[in-house]
Design a protein around this motif. Structure first.
Motif, PDB file in Angstrom:
ATOM      1  N   ALA A 148     -26.063 -14.606 -95.301  1.00  0.00           N
ATOM      2  CA  ALA A 148     -26.015 -13.478 -96.239  1.00  0.00           C
ATOM      3  C   ALA A 148     -24.590 -12.977 -96.473  1.00  0.00           C
ATOM      4  CB  ALA A 148     -26.878 -12.339 -95.714  1.00  0.00           C
ATOM      5  N   ASN A 149     -23.684 -13.303 -95.547  1.00  0.00           N
ATOM      6  CA  ASN A 149     -22.305 -12.807 -95.618  1.00  0.00           C
ATOM      7  C   ASN A 149     -21.318 -13.950 -95.353  1.00  0.00           C
ATOM      8  OD1 ASN A 149     -22.769  -9.629 -95.548  1.00  0.00           O
ATOM      9  ND2 ASN A 149     -24.146 -10.563 -94.044  1.00  0.00           N
ATOM     10  N   PRO A 150     -21.174 -14.903 -96.269  1.00  0.00           N
ATOM     11  CA  PRO A 150     -20.318 -16.076 -96.039  1.00  0.00           C
ATOM     12  C   PRO A 150     -18.886 -15.692 -95.664  1.00  0.00           C
ATOM     13  CG  PRO A 150     -21.611 -16.353 -98.040  1.00  0.00           C
ATOM     14  CD  PRO A 150     -21.803 -14.928 -97.600  1.00  0.00           C
ATOM     15  N   GLY A 151     -18.420 -16.226 -94.546  1.00  0.00           N
ATOM     16  CA  GLY A 151     -17.039 -16.022 -94.111  1.00  0.00           C
ATOM     17  C   GLY A 151     -16.755 -14.674 -93.475  1.00  0.00           C
ATOM     18  N   LYS A 152     -17.772 -13.832 -93.307  1.00  0.00           N
ATOM     19  CA  LYS A 152     -17.538 -12.496 -92.759  1.00  0.00           C
ATOM     20  C   LYS A 152     -17.901 -12.369 -91.283  1.00  0.00           C
ATOM     21  CE  LYS A 152     -17.913  -9.994 -97.139  1.00  0.00           C
ATOM     22  NZ  LYS A 152     -18.589  -8.898 -97.878  1.00  0.00           N
ATOM     23  N   LEU A 153     -18.649 -13.317 -90.766  1.00  0.00           N
ATOM     24  CA  LEU A 153     -19.013 -13.258 -89.345  1.00  0.00           C
ATOM     25  C   LEU A 153     -17.835 -13.816 -88.542  1.00  0.00           C
ATOM     26  CD1 LEU A 153     -22.459 -14.268 -87.806  1.00  0.00           C
ATOM     27  CD2 LEU A 153     -20.311 -14.210 -86.545  1.00  0.00           C
ATOM     28  N   GLU A 169     -17.642 -24.990 -85.289  1.00  0.00           N
ATOM     29  CA  GLU A 169     -17.483 -25.392 -86.691  1.00  0.00           C
ATOM     30  C   GLU A 169     -18.461 -26.516 -87.052  1.00  0.00           C
ATOM     31  OE1 GLU A 169     -15.683 -23.914 -89.079  1.00  0.00           O
ATOM     32  OE2 GLU A 169     -15.236 -22.401 -87.556  1.00  0.00           O
ATOM     33  N   LEU A 170     -18.732 -27.388 -86.088  1.00  0.00           N
ATOM     34  CA  LEU A 170     -19.705 -28.452 -86.319  1.00  0.00           C
ATOM     35  C   LEU A 170     -21.111 -27.859 -86.478  1.00  0.00           C
ATOM     36  CD1 LEU A 170     -20.206 -31.491 -86.557  1.00  0.00           C
ATOM     37  CD2 LEU A 170     -20.452 -31.574 -84.059  1.00  0.00           C
ATOM     38  N   ILE A 171     -21.438 -26.866 -85.645  1.00  0.00           N
ATOM     39  CA  ILE A 171     -22.727 -26.167 -85.762  1.00  0.00           C
ATOM     40  C   ILE A 171     -22.843 -25.522 -87.142  1.00  0.00           C
ATOM     41  CG2 ILE A 171     -24.062 -24.196 -84.909  1.00  0.00           C
ATOM     42  CD1 ILE A 171     -22.782 -24.787 -82.114  1.00  0.00           C
ATOM     43  N   ALA A 172     -21.775 -24.837 -87.549  1.00  0.00           N
ATOM     44  CA  ALA A 172     -21.777 -24.170 -88.850  1.00  0.00           C
ATOM     45  C   ALA A 172     -21.960 -25.173 -89.986  1.00  0.00           C
ATOM     46  CB  ALA A 172     -20.469 -23.391 -89.036  1.00  0.00           C
ATOM     47  N   ILE A 177     -23.393 -22.875 -93.002  1.00  0.00           N
ATOM     48  CA  ILE A 177     -22.873 -21.506 -92.992  1.00  0.00           C
ATOM     49  C   ILE A 177     -21.358 -21.539 -92.845  1.00  0.00           C
ATOM     50  CG2 ILE A 177     -24.987 -20.475 -92.087  1.00  0.00           C
ATOM     51  CD1 ILE A 177     -23.766 -20.483 -89.301  1.00  0.00           C
ATOM     52  N   GLN A 178     -20.715 -20.445 -93.226  1.00  0.00           N
ATOM     53  CA  GLN A 178     -19.257 -20.326 -93.144  1.00  0.00           C
ATOM     54  C   GLN A 178     -18.910 -19.173 -92.227  1.00  0.00           C
ATOM     55  OE1 GLN A 178     -17.324 -19.835 -96.922  1.00  0.00           O
ATOM     56  NE2 GLN A 178     -15.316 -19.439 -96.013  1.00  0.00           N
ATOM     57  N   LEU A 179     -18.119 -19.447 -91.191  1.00  0.00           N
ATOM     58  CA  LEU A 179     -17.723 -18.442 -90.217  1.00  0.00           C
ATOM     59  C   LEU A 179     -16.221 -18.184 -90.313  1.00  0.00           C
ATOM     60  CD1 LEU A 179     -19.707 -19.883 -87.158  1.00  0.00           C
ATOM     61  CD2 LEU A 179     -20.473 -18.110 -88.760  1.00  0.00           C
ATOM     62  N   ASN A 180     -15.776 -17.096 -89.709  1.00  0.00           N
ATOM     63  CA  ASN A 180     -14.352 -16.734 -89.690  1.00  0.00           C
ATOM     64  C   ASN A 180     -13.831 -16.867 -88.263  1.00  0.00           C
ATOM     65  OD1 ASN A 180     -11.816 -15.684 -90.039  1.00  0.00           O
ATOM     66  ND2 ASN A 180     -12.481 -13.619 -90.577  1.00  0.00           N
ATOM     67  N   HIS A 181     -13.046 -17.916 -88.011  1.00  0.00           N
ATOM     68  CA  HIS A 181     -12.574 -18.221 -86.663  1.00  0.00           C
ATOM     69  C   HIS A 181     -11.319 -17.425 -86.320  1.00  0.00           C
ATOM     70  CE1 HIS A 181     -10.196 -20.945 -83.839  1.00  0.00           C
ATOM     71  NE2 HIS A 181     -11.192 -20.455 -83.121  1.00  0.00           N
ATOM     72  N   ILE A 182     -11.320 -16.797 -85.128  1.00  0.00           N
ATOM     73  CA  ILE A 182     -10.159 -16.082 -84.605  1.00  0.00           C
ATOM     74  C   ILE A 182      -9.770 -16.727 -83.272  1.00  0.00           C
ATOM     75  CG2 ILE A 182      -9.186 -13.840 -83.993  1.00  0.00           C
ATOM     76  CD1 ILE A 182     -10.342 -13.896 -86.824  1.00  0.00           C
ATOM     77  N   HIS A 198     -13.457  -6.366 -81.275  1.00  0.00           N
ATOM     78  CA  HIS A 198     -12.523  -6.918 -82.270  1.00  0.00           C
ATOM     79  C   HIS A 198     -13.110  -8.111 -83.013  1.00  0.00           C
ATOM     80  CE1 HIS A 198      -9.630  -4.231 -80.527  1.00  0.00           C
ATOM     81  NE2 HIS A 198      -9.706  -4.825 -79.344  1.00  0.00           N
ATOM     82  N   ILE A 199     -14.130  -8.725 -82.444  1.00  0.00           N
ATOM     83  CA  ILE A 199     -14.814  -9.862 -83.065  1.00  0.00           C
ATOM     84  C   ILE A 199     -16.315  -9.664 -82.893  1.00  0.00           C
ATOM     85  CG2 ILE A 199     -12.997 -11.617 -82.911  1.00  0.00           C
ATOM     86  CD1 ILE A 199     -14.080 -12.427 -80.196  1.00  0.00           C
ATOM     87  N   MET A 200     -17.088 -10.345 -83.712  1.00  0.00           N
ATOM     88  CA  MET A 200     -18.541 -10.181 -83.689  1.00  0.00           C
ATOM     89  C   MET A 200     -19.225 -11.121 -82.704  1.00  0.00           C
ATOM     90  SD  MET A 200     -19.092  -9.809 -87.800  1.00  0.00           S
ATOM     91  CE  MET A 200     -20.885  -9.611 -87.682  1.00  0.00           C
ATOM     92  N   ALA A 201     -18.567 -12.224 -82.374  1.00  0.00           N
ATOM     93  CA  ALA A 201     -19.150 -13.216 -81.460  1.00  0.00           C
ATOM     94  C   ALA A 201     -18.021 -13.988 -80.800  1.00  0.00           C
ATOM     95  CB  ALA A 201     -20.075 -14.167 -82.222  1.00  0.00           C
ATOM     96  N   ALA A 202     -18.370 -14.739 -79.769  1.00  0.00           N
ATOM     97  CA  ALA A 202     -17.387 -15.582 -79.086  1.00  0.00           C
ATOM     98  C   ALA A 202     -18.037 -16.882 -78.654  1.00  0.00           C
ATOM     99  CB  ALA A 202     -16.796 -14.864 -77.876  1.00  0.00           C
ATOM    100  N   ALA A 203     -17.300 -17.969 -78.818  1.00  0.00           N
ATOM    101  CA  ALA A 203     -17.709 -19.278 -78.303  1.00  0.00           C
ATOM    102  C   ALA A 203     -16.781 -19.609 -77.146  1.00  0.00           C
ATOM    103  CB  ALA A 203     -17.604 -20.336 -79.397  1.00  0.00           C
ATOM    104  N   ASP A 204     -17.356 -19.839 -75.975  1.00  0.00           N
ATOM    105  CA  ASP A 204     -16.505 -20.011 -74.797  1.00  0.00           C
ATOM    106  C   ASP A 204     -17.261 -20.762 -73.720  1.00  0.00           C
ATOM    107  OD1 ASP A 204     -14.300 -19.784 -73.159  1.00  0.00           O
ATOM    108  OD2 ASP A 204     -14.608 -17.666 -72.668  1.00  0.00           O
ATOM    109  N   SER A 205     -16.516 -21.122 -72.680  1.00  0.00           N
ATOM    110  CA  SER A 205     -17.161 -21.627 -71.475  1.00  0.00           C
ATOM    111  C   SER A 205     -17.890 -20.468 -70.822  1.00  0.00           C
ATOM    112  CB  SER A 205     -16.116 -22.190 -70.513  1.00  0.00           C
ATOM    113  OG  SER A 205     -15.363 -21.130 -69.943  1.00  0.00           O
ATOM    114  N   THR A 206     -18.711 -20.771 -69.844  1.00  0.00           N
ATOM    115  CA  THR A 206     -19.520 -19.714 -69.231  1.00  0.00           C
ATOM    116  C   THR A 206     -18.718 -18.845 -68.271  1.00  0.00           C
ATOM    117  OG1 THR A 206     -20.307 -21.400 -67.689  1.00  0.00           O
ATOM    118  CG2 THR A 206     -21.744 -20.826 -69.530  1.00  0.00           C
TER     119      THR A 206
END
Length: 322
Positions: A148-153, A169-172, A177-182, A198-206
């Motif tokens: 619903a919000n391309p590039g805003k998450l 990015e592969l998942i997206a 879908i389009q995500l905004n990577h920081i 400062h960000i809505m989500a994070a991809a990381d190791s556990t």
């Protein structure tokens, strides 16, 4: 006569040099060893590698000093090996980002041929998290918001071209879908960003486990072949209909021309250090397990990964132009 004397002197000189190198190798180590890791102090890599280094130092009879060199997608330690003496006193963590380098930037060295692959020690488990107070309660919410919000998450990772970045990015891409990577410099900085809003989500190791346990973040998914024992409610990507399994083995490398007997001594010491309960316990804090590969197995893994990462980088359109 003169020529014969010169030949004899040269031969004697070469022999003496060889004996000198052998003497140095057989006496190894006789001073502290530097182990350079790819991520900042305070994160899961730093904490677990310091325990491993401490164990190995006791076995080798010399201190193994951990040095942090974050940035450049985790590739700075491997780059350092290219200009370090091949004497066994400079070692480097080799994360998967090293094998992507030739496809994303101009290089003067080969990540497979120009590193002496000593031993693989462990690997990361990954997942995606959101703040506990986020309106995104589960993975379906995440995908719905992104559509619903391309590039805003906005989502953070431990750096551009790291496994968390590329896999997200592969998942997206798979989901359209389009995500905004920081990008951040490591798990500690990334954790501050997600907790600070400062960000809505994070991809990381556990390494995010303490944040989950303290109720500050929520796990949306994990990326292994099966659910993690520590996060039994978090589905795997495969359970969510995304045919991706991502883990990220890493180990220790030395400069390419490190003498074989020195490399073997390092391998044997770190293998024994891996088996110490203190290291296994340190790994368990972050849902990591010992993942041993000897030097030959690790070298084969490097070649296979190098080939596989090319396909991933090209699929995501991140390969450098010819």
């Amino acid at each position: 006569m003169r020529r014969r004397q010169l030949i004899q002197i040269a031969a004697a000189s070469l022999a003496a040099t060889g004996l000198g190198v052998h003497a140095q190798s057989s006496n190894f180590p006789n001073k502290p060893i530097r182990l350079v890791i790819a991520f900042p102090a305070g994160g899961p890599t730093d904490i677990t590698m310091r325990q491993l280094a401490d164990n190995a130092g006791k076995i080798l009879g010399q201190t193994v000093v951990v040095e942090n060199r974050p940035g450049a997608g985790g590739t700075l330690p491997a780059q350092l090996l290219q200009t370090s003496p091949a004497d066994g006193y400079t070692l480097a963590q080799i994360p998967l980002g090293v094998f992507r380098l030739p496809y994303t930037t101009k290089m003067t060295w080969d990540p497979v041929k120009d590193i002496n692959y000593v031993i693989n020690v462990t690997g990361y488990a990954f997942g995606i998290i959101v703040p506990a107070d986020s309106p995104i309660k589960n993975w379906n919410d995440f995908v719905a918001y992104a559509k619903a919000n391309p590039g805003k998450l906005t989502y953070g990772s431990t750096g551009t071209l790291t496994s968390p970045h590329l896999t997200t990015e592969l998942i997206a891409q798979r989901l359209g879908i389009q995500l905004n990577h920081i990008p951040y410099k490591g798990s500690a900085e990334l954790s501050q960003a997600i907790v600070g809003g400062h960000i809505m989500a994070a991809a990381d190791s556990t390494g995010f486990a303490p944040l989950v346990q303290s109720g500050k973040v929520r796990v949306l998914n994990t990326w292994g072949a099966k659910r993690l024992e520590k996060f039994p409610d978090a589905p795997t990507l495969k359970e969510l209909g995304i045919d991706i399994v991502q883990n990220s083995p890493f180990g220790i490398g030395a400069p390419r021309d490190t003498p074989p007997d020195v490399a073997k001594k390092l391998h044997d010491a770190f293998k024994k250090a891996m088996e110490d309960p203190s290291y296994v316990q340190a790994l368990a804090r972050y849902d990591m397990l010992p993942d041993y590969m000897d030097s030959a197995q690790y070298r084969r893994f490097a070649q296979e990964t190098f080939n596989r990462e090319k396909a991933l980088v090209e699929k995501l359109g991140l390969a450098k132009p010819n």
